[in-house]
Scaffold this motif. Structure first.
Motif, PDB file in Angstrom:
ATOM      1  N   UNK A  27       0.811  -1.211   0.000  1.00 28.17           N
ATOM      2  CA  UNK A  27       0.000   0.000   0.000  1.00 28.17           C
ATOM      3  C   UNK A  27       0.844   1.260   0.000  1.00 28.17           C
ATOM      4  N   UNK A  28       1.844   1.311   0.881  1.00 29.10           N
ATOM      5  CA  UNK A  28       2.699   2.503   0.934  1.00 29.10           C
ATOM      6  C   UNK A  28       3.531   2.635  -0.335  1.00 29.10           C
ATOM      7  N   UNK A  29       3.989   1.499  -0.884  1.00 28.66           N
ATOM      8  CA  UNK A  29       4.789   1.532  -2.111  1.00 28.66           C
ATOM      9  C   UNK A  29       3.973   2.084  -3.278  1.00 28.66           C
ATOM     10  N   UNK A  30       2.766   1.567  -3.467  1.00 26.29           N
ATOM     11  CA  UNK A  30       1.912   2.035  -4.558  1.00 26.29           C
ATOM     12  C   UNK A  30       1.557   3.513  -4.375  1.00 26.29           C
ATOM     13  N   UNK A  31       1.291   3.888  -3.131  1.00 22.37           N
ATOM     14  CA  UNK A  31       0.911   5.283  -2.880  1.00 22.37           C
ATOM     15  C   UNK A  31       2.038   6.237  -3.255  1.00 22.37           C
ATOM     16  N   UNK A  81       9.758   5.137   6.168  1.00 19.04           N
ATOM     17  CA  UNK A  81       8.965   4.002   5.690  1.00 19.04           C
ATOM     18  C   UNK A  81       9.919   2.838   5.417  1.00 19.04           C
ATOM     19  N   UNK A  82      10.060   1.985   6.399  1.00 18.98           N
ATOM     20  CA  UNK A  82      10.972   0.845   6.253  1.00 18.98           C
ATOM     21  C   UNK A  82      10.457  -0.415   6.933  1.00 18.98           C
ATOM     22  N   UNK A  83       9.752  -0.238   8.061  1.00 19.45           N
ATOM     23  CA  UNK A  83       9.366  -1.417   8.837  1.00 19.45           C
ATOM     24  C   UNK A  83       8.355  -2.278   8.114  1.00 19.45           C
ATOM     25  N   UNK A  84       7.564  -1.677   7.222  1.00 24.41           N
ATOM     26  CA  UNK A  84       6.624  -2.481   6.437  1.00 24.41           C
ATOM     27  C   UNK A  84       7.382  -3.512   5.600  1.00 24.41           C
ATOM     28  N   UNK A 220      18.114   5.478  -5.054  1.00 18.18           N
ATOM     29  CA  UNK A 220      16.916   5.072  -4.316  1.00 18.18           C
ATOM     30  C   UNK A 220      15.698   5.055  -5.230  1.00 18.18           C
ATOM     31  N   UNK A 221      15.606   6.030  -6.127  1.00 20.08           N
ATOM     32  CA  UNK A 221      14.467   6.088  -7.037  1.00 20.08           C
ATOM     33  C   UNK A 221      14.475   4.901  -7.996  1.00 20.08           C
ATOM     34  N   UNK A 222      15.671   4.519  -8.487  1.00 25.83           N
ATOM     35  CA  UNK A 222      15.764   3.370  -9.386  1.00 25.83           C
ATOM     36  C   UNK A 222      15.278   2.104  -8.705  1.00 25.83           C
ATOM     37  N   UNK A 223      15.729   1.881  -7.475  1.00 22.02           N
ATOM     38  CA  UNK A 223      15.336   0.657  -6.768  1.00 22.02           C
ATOM     39  C   UNK A 223      13.847   0.690  -6.411  1.00 22.02           C
ATOM     40  N   UNK A 224      13.324   1.863  -6.066  1.00 18.59           N
ATOM     41  CA  UNK A 224      11.895   1.972  -5.767  1.00 18.59           C
ATOM     42  C   UNK A 224      11.059   1.653  -6.996  1.00 18.59           C
ATOM     43  N   UNK A 225      11.526   2.094  -8.161  1.00 14.07           N
ATOM     44  CA  UNK A 225      10.811   1.799  -9.401  1.00 14.07           C
ATOM     45  C   UNK A 225      10.818   0.302  -9.684  1.00 14.07           C
ATOM     46  N   UNK A 226      11.957  -0.348  -9.465  1.00 12.96           N
ATOM     47  CA  UNK A 226      12.025  -1.802  -9.644  1.00 12.96           C
ATOM     48  C   UNK A 226      11.035  -2.500  -8.717  1.00 12.96           C
ATOM     49  N   UNK A 227      11.026  -2.080  -7.461  1.00 12.10           N
ATOM     50  CA  UNK A 227      10.094  -2.683  -6.502  1.00 12.10           C
ATOM     51  C   UNK A 227       8.658  -2.515  -6.961  1.00 12.10           C
ATOM     52  N   UNK A 228       8.356  -1.352  -7.513  1.00 14.26           N
ATOM     53  CA  UNK A 228       6.999  -1.093  -7.976  1.00 14.26           C
ATOM     54  C   UNK A 228       6.581  -2.063  -9.074  1.00 14.26           C
TER      55      UNK A 228
END
Length: 401
Positions: A27-31, A81-84, A220-228
């Motif tokens: 949820x937090x990732x998509x948001x 935002x990390x513990x999730x 960080x943005x690159x890795x967040x995009x991969x996670x998405x």
């Protein structure tokens, strides 16, 4: 009986925890991806602010601004935002240990695929998760990582190879679940080893009165995009154990690989929409085409193999075994068969077949829990499994164990 029930409740509790934490992380990732893509520029933004967004929710308005590197001064209160992510991975790995490592003979090992010991199967599992992260991280940090599209194609190739590799050593159910765990490990490690550490470096620079390096935010943005883009395939793989047409067919590893492509097309639609790029309806057509290919592939059944000898042991030697065999063949085998007789069933539920002595022995623990000490099977007791027959199954398993 108490130990088996306690272990089953432990796995249920861990599964519940894993689902809850996973919802929080996804949820937090998509948001935040939607928020990042929806930022708008205006003439009066403060220095360093790349964009802002107004949102309405819960009866109020929110005004959000994003600093591309960092604000001029460190705010007094900062939410991390990390513990999730950490809780999702830890609960998932604990569930992997309880269900698959301690239940390797039931869930991970198929002697017809690879005759492994539980220790060997568990070691392969742990090593693959760790090596997967190391390989991915090296690729991202190499010159190949400079081109996002090229990197994504290489990563898809890695995932396809891992899908095939897992199918060569584990049961179909375990192969697809491990591909999900492999991907989820990369996602959680992105948070733990890149995203959060880089944010800490930015905070430390601000406290020291320095200007943080832009590279930290870019990484960080690159890795967040991969996670998405990886999230939806991981969800599919985590749920695949409930659908034999996904994991118990000849081309299960191809199906798993194609799921990653469909995840990309779906996320691309929403990411483009949030970024103001319009509705790319062709992505849904591509997703539907991929799904039809997956459905077609699921019709290919594994080639029949020579049946392995029934495992010797207390369960086979039990005086109750002959009676249990008769019960299973008369009450269960019409559905749990290579060609189910029950209308509407294309394959055996969860890929569990109970047609031979070897089948019954391989799935003894499940038969015990589902039909011996509980009434989970048959569904609605459609085959009229009698109480004394359930008692016979329970006595057989408890005596043999």
């Amino acid at each position: 009986m108490v130990a088996a029930m306690a272990w089953d409740w432990l796995s249920f509790g861990l599964r519940w925890l894993h689902v809850i934490t996973g919802i929080a992380w996804i949820g937090s990732s998509f948001y935040f991806i939607a928020l990042d893509l929806g930022l708008r520029k205006s003439p009066n933004l403060p220095q360093g602010v790349a964009g802002e967004e107004w949102q309405v929710h819960g009866g109020g308005f929110y005004h959000i601004q994003k600093y591309m590197i960092a604000p001029p001064h460190m705010p007094e209160y900062l939410i991390w935002f990390k513990w999730e992510a950490y809780s999702t991975w830890l609960s998932g790995f604990a569930l992997l240990v309880v269900m698959y490592y301690f239940g390797a003979e039931l869930y991970m090992i198929d002697p017809e695929i690879a005759d492994l010991t539980p220790l060997q199967a568990s070691a392969i599992s742990v090593a693959s998760l760790a090596l997967g992260w190391l390989l991915y991280d090296r690729l991202c940090k190499s010159p190949l990582g400079a081109d996002q599209n090229r990197l994504m194609l290489i990563l898809f190739g890695v995932l396809a190879v891992m899908s095939w590799g897992y199918a060569q050593v584990f049961t179909g159910r375990a192969a697809l679940l491990h591909l999900g765990a492999f991907t989820a490990t990369i996602m959680a490690a992105n948070v733990a080893h890149i995203i959060i550490p880089n944010q800490r470096k930015v905070v430390a620079a601000l406290k020291a009165g320095e200007t943080p390096a832009a590279i930290y935010g870019a990484q960080a943005k690159q890795r967040s995009l991969h996670n998405n883009y990886l999230t939806l395939p991981v969800l599919f793989l985590m749920l695949s154990g409930h659908y034999p047409l996904a994991f118990a067919t000849e081309f299960n590893w191809v199906i798993a690989a194609l799921v990653f492509l469909s995840g990309v097309t779906i996320r691309h639609f929403f990411n483009t929409m949030h970024a103001g790029g319009g509705m790319l309806w062709w992505t849904w057509a591509a997703t539907a085409a991929l799904f039809l290919v997956i459905v077609w592939l699921s019709g290919f059944r594994p080639e029949p193999r020579e049946e392995t000898a029934a495992a010797a042991g207390p369960l086979l030697a039990s005086a109750h075994f002959e009676g249990v065999r008769d019960v299973v063949l008369s009450r269960c085998a019409m559905c749990h068969a290579a060609e189910p007789l029950w209308d509407g069933l294309a394959v055996a539920p969860k890929g569990v077949m109970l047609e031979t002595d070897a089948d019954i022995l391989r799935h003894a623990h499940g038969v015990y829990l589902q039909a011996g000490v509980s009434r989970a099977m048959p569904p609605g007791n459609v085959t009229w499994l009698e109480p004394q027959e359930r008692a016979l199954i329970a006595a057989w398993y408890e005596e043999g164990r």
